[in-house]
Design an enzyme around this catalytic site. Structure first.
Site, PDB file in Angstrom:
ATOM      1  N   PHE A  91      -6.177   7.478   0.952  1.00 53.02           N
ATOM      2  CA  PHE A  91      -5.821   6.394   1.880  1.00 53.02           C
ATOM      3  C   PHE A  91      -4.302   6.325   2.091  1.00 53.02           C
ATOM      4  CE2 PHE A  91      -6.203   1.816   3.302  1.00 53.02           C
ATOM      5  CZ  PHE A  91      -7.107   2.064   4.315  1.00 53.02           C
ATOM      6  N   HIS A 131      -0.812  -8.783  -2.075  1.00 54.41           N
ATOM      7  CA  HIS A 131      -2.181  -8.508  -1.612  1.00 54.41           C
ATOM      8  C   HIS A 131      -3.297  -8.839  -2.627  1.00 54.41           C
ATOM      9  CE1 HIS A 131      -4.301  -5.808   1.518  1.00 54.41           C
ATOM     10  NE2 HIS A 131      -5.052  -6.818   1.154  1.00 54.41           N
ATOM     11  N   ASP A 133       0.850  -1.182   0.000  1.00 54.21           N
ATOM     12  CA  ASP A 133       0.000   0.000   0.000  1.00 54.21           C
ATOM     13  C   ASP A 133       0.891   1.239   0.000  1.00 54.21           C
ATOM     14  OD1 ASP A 133      -1.757   2.028   0.535  1.00 54.21           O
ATOM     15  OD2 ASP A 133      -2.521   1.189   2.413  1.00 54.21           O
ATOM     16  N   GLU A 175       4.613  -8.698  -0.546  1.00 48.61           N
ATOM     17  CA  GLU A 175       3.181  -8.469  -0.353  1.00 48.61           C
ATOM     18  C   GLU A 175       2.490  -8.723  -1.683  1.00 48.61           C
ATOM     19  OE1 GLU A 175       1.576  -5.164   1.876  1.00 48.61           O
ATOM     20  OE2 GLU A 175      -0.370  -5.400   0.887  1.00 48.61           O
ATOM     21  N   GLU A 224      -0.223  -4.003  13.246  1.00 47.81           N
ATOM     22  CA  GLU A 224      -0.778  -2.706  12.860  1.00 47.81           C
ATOM     23  C   GLU A 224      -1.988  -2.452  13.746  1.00 47.81           C
ATOM     24  OE1 GLU A 224      -1.573  -2.370   8.616  1.00 47.81           O
ATOM     25  OE2 GLU A 224       0.231  -3.531   8.171  1.00 47.81           O
ATOM     26  N   TYR A 225      -2.066  -1.228  14.267  1.00 46.28           N
ATOM     27  CA  TYR A 225      -3.276  -0.830  14.995  1.00 46.28           C
ATOM     28  C   TYR A 225      -3.323   0.689  14.992  1.00 46.28           C
ATOM     29  CZ  TYR A 225      -0.948   0.843  19.254  1.00 46.28           C
ATOM     30  OH  TYR A 225      -0.208   1.573  20.143  1.00 46.28           O
ATOM     31  N   GLU A 256       0.417  -9.307   4.209  1.00 43.86           N
ATOM     32  CA  GLU A 256      -0.805  -9.496   3.420  1.00 43.86           C
ATOM     33  C   GLU A 256      -0.584 -10.308   2.150  1.00 43.86           C
ATOM     34  OE1 GLU A 256      -3.569  -5.939   4.913  1.00 43.86           O
ATOM     35  OE2 GLU A 256      -2.262  -5.368   3.285  1.00 43.86           O
TER      36      GLU A 256
HETATM   37  C1  GAL Z   1      -3.095  -2.844   6.282  1.00 47.80           C
HETATM   38  C2  GAL Z   1      -1.864  -2.967   5.424  1.00 47.80           C
HETATM   39  C3  GAL Z   1      -1.133  -1.674   5.297  1.00 47.80           C
HETATM   40  C4  GAL Z   1      -2.086  -0.569   4.983  1.00 47.80           C
HETATM   41  C5  GAL Z   1      -3.106  -0.476   6.049  1.00 47.80           C
HETATM   42  C6  GAL Z   1      -4.158   0.560   5.775  1.00 47.80           C
HETATM   43  O1  GAL Z   1      -4.027  -3.787   5.944  1.00 47.80           O
HETATM   44  O2  GAL Z   1      -0.999  -3.936   5.915  1.00 47.80           O
HETATM   45  O3  GAL Z   1      -0.167  -1.807   4.302  1.00 47.80           O
HETATM   46  O4  GAL Z   1      -2.705  -0.835   3.783  1.00 47.80           O
HETATM   47  O5  GAL Z   1      -3.794  -1.666   6.142  1.00 47.80           O
HETATM   48  O6  GAL Z   1      -3.648   1.827   5.653  1.00 47.80           O
HETATM   49 MG    MG Z   2      -1.881  -4.189   1.567  1.00 45.18          MG
END
Ligand code: GAL
Ligand code: MG
Length: 990
Positions: free
Chosen positions: A584, A391, A177, A389, A502-503, A432
């Protein structure tokens, strides 16, 4: 003649991860090398096999061509691939950059082994020297090395051609991303070694002080010469080769003519150990000698002694269950896209240290090598993530044997490069990419090569947080609801540390409930923290007029998070992309110029090393909230803020406390009898110059309430709408002057250009939009409520105005009682929201002032922007900020500039005239230059036109921010319920 490398069509061959590339290793070759950075001849082809017959322009290396003078511009996508071809295919239109330059190969390199290193190129690199094919490499975020010894002639020039193909089979496993670019993103260099050289150095430095340095030795000529040996130094102390190790090898018959292995071994007495709080490093020099004692090769390292292990469900560093206060970080720069300098990386890490972070996940690929040196030096725990990744096609690829090699290649090369960094505590298999045999293959390689560090991979962990069969030693979910984490930790079934990869998604005005998360993490054994998504807002500096990226020359064209006039921060779609994912990409805790967003202050306070609690009124309890050190690096001052405007300070003596210890200290002040509400703050700063902060840098400002406000300052009216007309003021009202309202029942006041009216709407935050709330609010008509006055009654100078605010889904009854008081008017309000209006953005008052009232002074939380679920970092006190400085310039305009817990404020002109407002109780207030509709009408900050006066909101209730753009919404306790809301405030002229 067909070129041999092109004939392979390596951009559509996932099995081909490299050709002619040297094995990755951890020998540092950066010093003494010949740098090849600078302007190279450049052509951008329409496809990799298009003829190189166009005119040459030039391109800066390192750099992406997408940010330089070409028509191939950056494109942003999150999950979706930018082209429709399925793996391993790539589109026929495939921008390909051809870089060329001459290099004078130094004459003194005669007889030496000559190596070309390309720091990083995306996504396929083809190397030719003097027209001869030399090698191929994929893996866009790791270096590729090629042996040029037999290809170039010392003393003569050589022509290097680096061909970089943008789209390939590898793009499908680099679907992170972020912006898509093409080019050479890290430095290119040439170096020379003796033919007899260190092929790899593996350092194991344990908490006990035991040091093992395992070296691999090779000779470019083939067989190793007799009698070579290793020696070295650790901080100047000589180290000798371990004789036992040699013998063991002989017995094992592992000695080979072509591969030498030797070990340096020692134990350092009273070793200074490494951790993120006290990152003690030692200088290690490893020397490879020939039999006659001459030095053939040298490698220098800075190493740290530390252990990482998982015991039960705890991740331990040096035996301590450390909290992981992490952030996800990309290699990003608003002018170069992907290329980051030493100074940039240092500035990133310095900022993170100052805001209480102690961990970085290198999302989602190995970062620039210097990042790890800086993490070692400044003190960060690093989750090092491989460049995988897939995805958009995750499931197809995870078990596709054509990609097996790429998975193992990418993970193993990362480990080989970074294994000697004390900062790296966990390897990550990528992001991902579903979960398949390709992951297990890569994990197997790591477990054998480096048994000293755990592995994590979210794609595996999500199949079962406690499942021992999965290739993740950590339960590392992303955006898991807090209650699920707590429930897992309390379930008795937990087997692995729970650290969210991630949080708290930081898109726009966000990071609500961060303090709630940390309260739970600190209170729940088994929970150890996580990594905020993410550090950067990836806005690219762009010319507004022609839409082109500004590029390297743009330094100084931004300040304080804002681009200069004529420029803006571009996000997805701004470069004319048809396939993109919009804003985003702007989801970091810092602006594209690294200006911290207010959420950073929230984090800083949550991570405070010093905590205070009130210990009845005799004293204050102080806790050391660190893992490894005392308070000797800190200085502090007590600050007492009294509601009546007084601020008293006193020097503070921080007690000697070990980590986790607590001590009661006497109150530093005799609390004055008068003065109302009283808050005690400990302003903690660095006591000495540190590598990441000069002496006096603020570290945290923990606070306790010493005395609550006695009585409501301006009592709220009793009564209800059902009993309209029966309002009694609970306190005595000093009637003075009169109140004027117009035909619509709206207050007429000389300082106001728009009368106080009801507001249930805020310019939707990214969380409101992506979480679906804004859509709901619009469908109820909250953005365009129609006000209708029902009645206006006057009774002994007091005016009662009944009104209705109608939306598509219901009608809100609103009453204002306006009572003249000395110098102003008291406004008592009541709003009754129908059940249909469940969970609105706010319930409160909005009014607008005349121009010229440009300074806001307030008693309440501040000085930073704060919201009901993001207010832990804003201490109560007397704050003063110019109105223009109150607004946070989020890239996509949205609700911004709020201040939580405001008790009273003044808005004044330089001659001290203006207005004062006193609130019935601490309220959410905002003062900006923008109406909510001004913010929703535009898509970028630069399009906003500030109004001359102020738009003031006073909220009886304001919805929390949450993180619903990607992850959990705010908690129910921070939502706004339907039913009756009451609030009151007094407006006076200064
Ligand atoms: C996660 C992903 C990140 C980014 C984030 C949203 O799912 O691992 O790379 O996309 O969400 O900003
Ligand atoms: Mg991603």
């Amino acid at each position: 003649m067909t070129d041999a490398l092109l004939a392979l069509r390596p951009w559509e061959a996932p099995e081909v991860t490299s050709w002619g590339r040297l094995p990755m290793n951890a020998v540092d070759r950066r010093s003494g090398a010949l740098p090849l950075d600078g302007d190279w001849r450049f052509q951008l082809l329409s496809a990799p096999d298009a003829p190189v017959d166009g005119p040459w322009s030039s391109s800066h290396v390192p750099g992406v061509w997408t940010m330089q003078d070409t028509d191939d511009l950056p494109q942003y996508t999150n999950v979706q691939m930018p082209f429709p071809e399925y793996p391993p295919h790539s589109p026929a239109a495939n921008p390909t950059g051809v870089y060329e330059r001459e290099v004078d190969i130094p004459a003194e390199w005669a007889g030496r082994r000559i190596v070309l290193q390309v720091g990083a190129a995306e996504s396929v690199l083809l190397v030719h020297v003097d027209g001869r094919p030399v090698g191929i490499s994929k893996d866009s975020h790791l270096a590729a090395e090629f042996d040029l010894t037999g290809v170039v002639r010392p003393g003569s020039p050589a022509t290097l051609r680096l061909t970089v193909v943008k789209w390939s089979d590898a793009s499908h496993i680099e679907d992170q991303d972020q912006w898509w670019h093409g080019g050479i993103t890290r430095s290119v260099l040439l170096y020379a070694t003796d033919p007899l050289h260190l092929a790899d150095v593996t350092v194991r430095a344990a908490y006990s002080g035991e040091l093992r340095v395992d070296c691999r030795v090779r000779d470019a000529g083939g067989a190793l010469p007799d009698g070579w040996y290793l020696a070295g130094e650790l901080d100047g102390q000589p180290l000798a080769q371990d004789a036992e190790f040699d013998r063991a090898n002989v017995e094992d018959e592992r000695v080979s003519d072509f591969l030498g292995e030797a070990r340096l071994l020692t134990t350092v007495p009273e070793v200074r150990t490494w951790n993120a709080e006290t990152p003690e490093l030692y200088g290690l020099t490893v020397r490879l000698h020939r039999a006659d004692g001459t030095v053939a090769d040298t490698s220098r390292h800075r190493i740290g002694f530390r252990d990482v292990e998982i015991v039960g469900r705890d991740l331990l560093v040096n035996g301590e269950r450390v909290f992981i206060r992490g952030v996800n970080r990309h290699d990003f720069h608003p002018l170069t896209g992907r290329t980051v300098s030493y100074d940039d990386m240092r500035a990133d890490l310095v900022l993170l240290k100052r805001f209480g972070f102690n961990a970085i996940r290198t999302a989602h690929y190995p970062n620039d090598p210097t990042l790890y040196d800086l993490a070692d030096e400044l003190g960060f725990y690093v989750v090092d993530e491989a460049d995988i990744e897939s995805h958009d096609h995750a499931h197809e690829i995870a078990d596709d044997p054509r990609y097996l090699n790429a998975f193992v290649d990418r993970v193993s090369r990362m480990v080989l490069r970074d294994k000697n960094h004390p900062s790296v505590i966990i390897w990550s298999l990528g992001n991902e990419s579903d979960y398949g045999a390709n992951h297990d293959a890569a994990a197997g390689w790591v477990r054998r090569h480096d048994p000293t560090r755990p592995i994590q991979y979210e794609g595996a962990a999500k199949l079962g947080w406690a499942d021992p069969e999965l290739a993740s030693d950590i339960a590392c979910p992303m955006y898991a609801p807090l209650e699920d984490c707590v429930a897992h930790a309390l379930s008795g079934a937990q087997t692995k540390p729970l650290i969210q990869c991630e949080y708290s998604h930081a898109m726009g005005n966000s990071n609500g409930t961060l303090a709630d998360h940390w309260a739970a993490i600190e209170a729940t054994p088994g929970l150890q923290g996580g990594f905020i998504w993410e550090f950067w807002d990836h806005g690219i500096l762009q010319h507004v007029n022609d839409g082109r990226p500004v590029g390297r020359g743009g330094a100084g064209l931004y300040d304080n998070g804002v681009a200069a006039p004529g420029y803006r921060w571009a996000y997805g779609g701004d470069f004319g992309e048809t396939i993109h994912d919009g804003a985003f990409i702007a989801d970091g805790v810092v602006f594209p110029d690294r200006t911290p967003k207010p959420a950073m202050y929230e984090h800083r306070e949550i991570a405070a090393p010093v905590r205070i609690e009130c210990f009845r009124h005799e004293g204050v309890v102080l806790t050391n909230h660190q893992h490894f050190r005392g308070f000797d690096w800190l200085a502090a001052v007590w600050v007492l803020s009294l509601e009546d405007g007084r601020t008293l300070t006193a020097p503070a003596e921080l007690p000697e406390l070990c980590p986790g210890e607590t001590a009661a200290v006497p109150l530093p002040f005799a609390l004055p009898e008068d003065g109302g509400e009283a808050w005690l703050t400990l302003r903690v700063t660095t006591a000495q110059d540190l590598p990441w902060a000069p002496r006096g840098t603020e570290v945290c400002v923990p606070q306790v309430l010493l005395r609550a406000a006695d009585v409501p300052q301006e009592p709220v009216a009793a009564g209800s709408l059902a009993a309209a007309g029966s309002i009694e003021a609970a306190g005595s009202v000093e009637a003075a002057g009169s109140v004027e309202v117009d035909d619509e029942g709206l207050l007429v006041h000389p300082l106001l250009t728009a009368a106080p009216a009801l507001s249930l709407w805020r310019a939707p935050t990214d969380n409101d939009e992506l979480g679906g709330m804004a859509q709901r609010w619009r469908s109820w008509g909250l953005d365009a409520l129609v006000r209708k006055v029902v009645s206006v009654r006057e009774d002994a100078g007091r005016v009662t105005v009944e009104a209705e605010y109608a939306g598509a889904a219901g009608v809100v009854r609103h009453r204002q009682v306006l009572t003249p008081v000395a110098g102003g008017v008291r406004v008592e309000e009541e709003a009754e929201l129908p059940e249909a209006f469940d969970d609105v953005a706010r319930v409160g008052t909005v009014f607008e002032t005349i121009a010229g009232l440009d300074l806001l002074d307030w008693f309440g939380q501040g000085p930073w922007e704060s919201y009901p679920d993001r207010s832990a970092g804003a201490p109560v006190g007397h704050h003063s900020v110019p109105v223009d400085g109150l607004f946070t310039p989020y890239l996509r305009p949205q609700e911004s500039g709020g201040r939580h817990g405001v008790r009273r404020f003044t808005l004044s002109a330089p001659d001290a005239t203006g207005l004062a407002v006193v609130l019935d109780e601490p309220r959410q207030v905002s003062v900006t230059r923008y109406r909510a509709e001004d913010l929703t009408a535009v898509t970028h900050h630069d399009e906003l036109v500030p109004r001359p006066g102020c738009v003031v909101h006073i909220d009886a209730a304001h919805r929390g921010l949450g993180t619903a753009s990607c992850g959990p919404d705010t908690f129910p306790s921070y939502r706004v319920a339907p039913g009756v809301h009451r609030w009151s405030w007094t407006l006076r002229v200064l």
